[in-house]
Design an enzyme around this catalytic site. Sequence first.
Site, mmCIF file in Angstrom:
data_model
loop_
_atom_site.group_PDB
_atom_site.id
_atom_site.type_symbol
_atom_site.label_atom_id
_atom_site.label_comp_id
_atom_site.label_asym_id
_atom_site.label_seq_id
_atom_site.Cartn_x
_atom_site.Cartn_y
_atom_site.Cartn_z
ATOM 1 N N ASP A 93 -4.912 2.504 10.411
ATOM 2 C CA ASP A 93 -6.265 2.107 10.805
ATOM 3 C C ASP A 93 -6.235 1.693 12.288
ATOM 4 O O ASP A 93 -6.365 2.532 13.165
ATOM 5 C CB ASP A 93 -6.717 0.984 9.865
ATOM 6 C CG ASP A 93 -8.154 0.570 10.073
ATOM 7 O OD1 ASP A 93 -8.848 1.207 10.870
ATOM 8 O OD2 ASP A 93 -8.594 -0.399 9.428
ATOM 9 N N GLY A 130 0.782 -1.240 0.000
ATOM 10 C CA GLY A 130 0.000 0.000 0.000
ATOM 11 C C GLY A 130 0.811 1.286 0.000
ATOM 12 O O GLY A 130 0.435 2.265 -0.626
ATOM 13 N N LYS A 190 -9.969 8.107 11.427
ATOM 14 C CA LYS A 190 -10.517 8.460 12.743
ATOM 15 C C LYS A 190 -11.310 7.278 13.286
ATOM 16 O O LYS A 190 -12.534 7.253 13.215
ATOM 17 C CB LYS A 190 -11.394 9.701 12.631
ATOM 18 C CG LYS A 190 -10.583 10.973 12.364
ATOM 19 C CD LYS A 190 -11.448 12.204 12.398
ATOM 20 C CE LYS A 190 -11.891 12.554 10.996
ATOM 21 N NZ LYS A 190 -12.777 13.689 10.884
ATOM 22 N N PHE A 243 -13.974 2.459 4.378
ATOM 23 C CA PHE A 243 -12.985 1.718 3.596
ATOM 24 C C PHE A 243 -12.738 2.455 2.285
ATOM 25 O O PHE A 243 -13.656 2.671 1.497
ATOM 26 C CB PHE A 243 -13.463 0.289 3.344
ATOM 27 C CG PHE A 243 -12.385 -0.580 2.779
ATOM 28 C CD1 PHE A 243 -11.417 -1.130 3.600
ATOM 29 C CD2 PHE A 243 -12.314 -0.827 1.414
ATOM 30 C CE1 PHE A 243 -10.397 -1.908 3.085
ATOM 31 C CE2 PHE A 243 -11.297 -1.615 0.889
ATOM 32 C CZ PHE A 243 -10.344 -2.156 1.729
ATOM 33 N N GLU A 295 3.692 5.023 5.552
ATOM 34 C CA GLU A 295 2.559 4.120 5.351
ATOM 35 C C GLU A 295 1.408 4.880 4.714
ATOM 36 O O GLU A 295 1.243 6.077 4.925
ATOM 37 C CB GLU A 295 2.130 3.443 6.656
ATOM 38 C CG GLU A 295 1.556 4.364 7.681
ATOM 39 C CD GLU A 295 0.875 3.641 8.844
ATOM 40 O OE1 GLU A 295 0.804 2.400 8.878
ATOM 41 O OE2 GLU A 295 0.388 4.357 9.741
HETATM 42 P P1 IMP Z 1 -3.785 -1.395 10.563
HETATM 43 O O1 IMP Z 1 -2.731 -2.386 10.869
HETATM 44 O O2 IMP Z 1 -5.145 -1.815 11.071
HETATM 45 O O3 IMP Z 1 -3.439 0.035 10.926
HETATM 46 O O4 IMP Z 1 -4.039 -1.434 9.024
HETATM 47 C C1 IMP Z 1 -3.157 -0.929 8.183
HETATM 48 C C2 IMP Z 1 -3.246 -1.661 6.859
HETATM 49 O O5 IMP Z 1 -4.578 -2.120 6.560
HETATM 50 C C3 IMP Z 1 -2.915 -0.670 5.814
HETATM 51 O O6 IMP Z 1 -1.545 -0.673 5.559
HETATM 52 C C4 IMP Z 1 -3.746 -1.144 4.631
HETATM 53 O O7 IMP Z 1 -3.048 -2.126 3.925
HETATM 54 C C5 IMP Z 1 -4.971 -1.783 5.250
HETATM 55 N N1 IMP Z 1 -6.112 -0.842 5.319
HETATM 56 C C6 IMP Z 1 -6.615 -0.233 6.410
HETATM 57 N N2 IMP Z 1 -7.664 0.542 6.104
HETATM 58 C C7 IMP Z 1 -7.824 0.429 4.760
HETATM 59 C C8 IMP Z 1 -8.742 1.030 3.829
HETATM 60 O O8 IMP Z 1 -9.629 1.838 4.134
HETATM 61 N N3 IMP Z 1 -8.571 0.648 2.522
HETATM 62 C C9 IMP Z 1 -7.628 -0.226 2.112
HETATM 63 N N4 IMP Z 1 -6.748 -0.790 2.953
HETATM 64 C C10 IMP Z 1 -6.840 -0.457 4.262
#
Ligand code: IMP
Length: 191
Positions: free
Chosen positions: A108, A49, A137, A158, A104
């Site tokens: 999320d 990403g 958020k 998303f 990054e």
């Molecule tokens: P985290 O570990 O929950 O912070 O998620 C981070 C990873 O989840 C990001 O690097 C993305 O690959 C994926 N991700 C989180 N939210 C989204 C979104 O809204 N769209 C697409 N990928 C997402």
Amino acid sequence: MAKGKTLHDDIEEVVFDEKQIAARVKEMGAEISKDYKGKDLVLVGILRGGLVFLSDLTRAIEIPHQFDMVGASSYGTSTSSSGRVQITKDVEINLRGKHVVICEAINDSGRTLAAIRDLLRVHHPESIAVATFLYKKVKKRTTEVEVSYSGFEIDDKFVVGYGLDYAEIYRNLPYIGVLKRRVYEEPKKEK
Ligand code: IMP
Ligand code: MG
């Protein structure tokens, strides 16, 4: 996605367009250039990403620096995190004594970032900071890692594009958009 259609047909709403993205990345690059002047800087992008953001951010930074990439995966093919972060690639550049800025695309739950930070600490950099293009958020963030450079804050929706995918598609959209509901609801065989 159905055959013969373009990616744009699946987008409900554009959240940030190409111009807004370019302007914000330029500002972030200028800030990083100022903060790291005279320091040994390495940008570390998170695959897959963060690839698009890294490639724009490196060109928006005007001081000498290196970049490398690490691999992490947590979402599988769905729209909600699996909760487990898998490290798929380590850095290749020697980070000892260097100042690292992790790049990054989106933050999320913060789990991916925490896992990458822990991985990079093992390489003994002088400092680790974080640049996140989109800061979601969300109600509760499982892990709080300080984000020094944040592009935009977004609602807990998303989104795809600018490197972000749904089932590995839509990464090449030049803007950030919200997917139409029917994309998730389509029977699996059509994808
Ligand atoms: P985290 O570990 O929950 O912070 O998620 C981070 C990873 O989840 C990001 O690097 C993305 O690959 C994926 N991700 C989180 N939210 C989204 C979104 O809204 N769209 C697409 N990928 C997402
Ligand atoms: Mg993904």
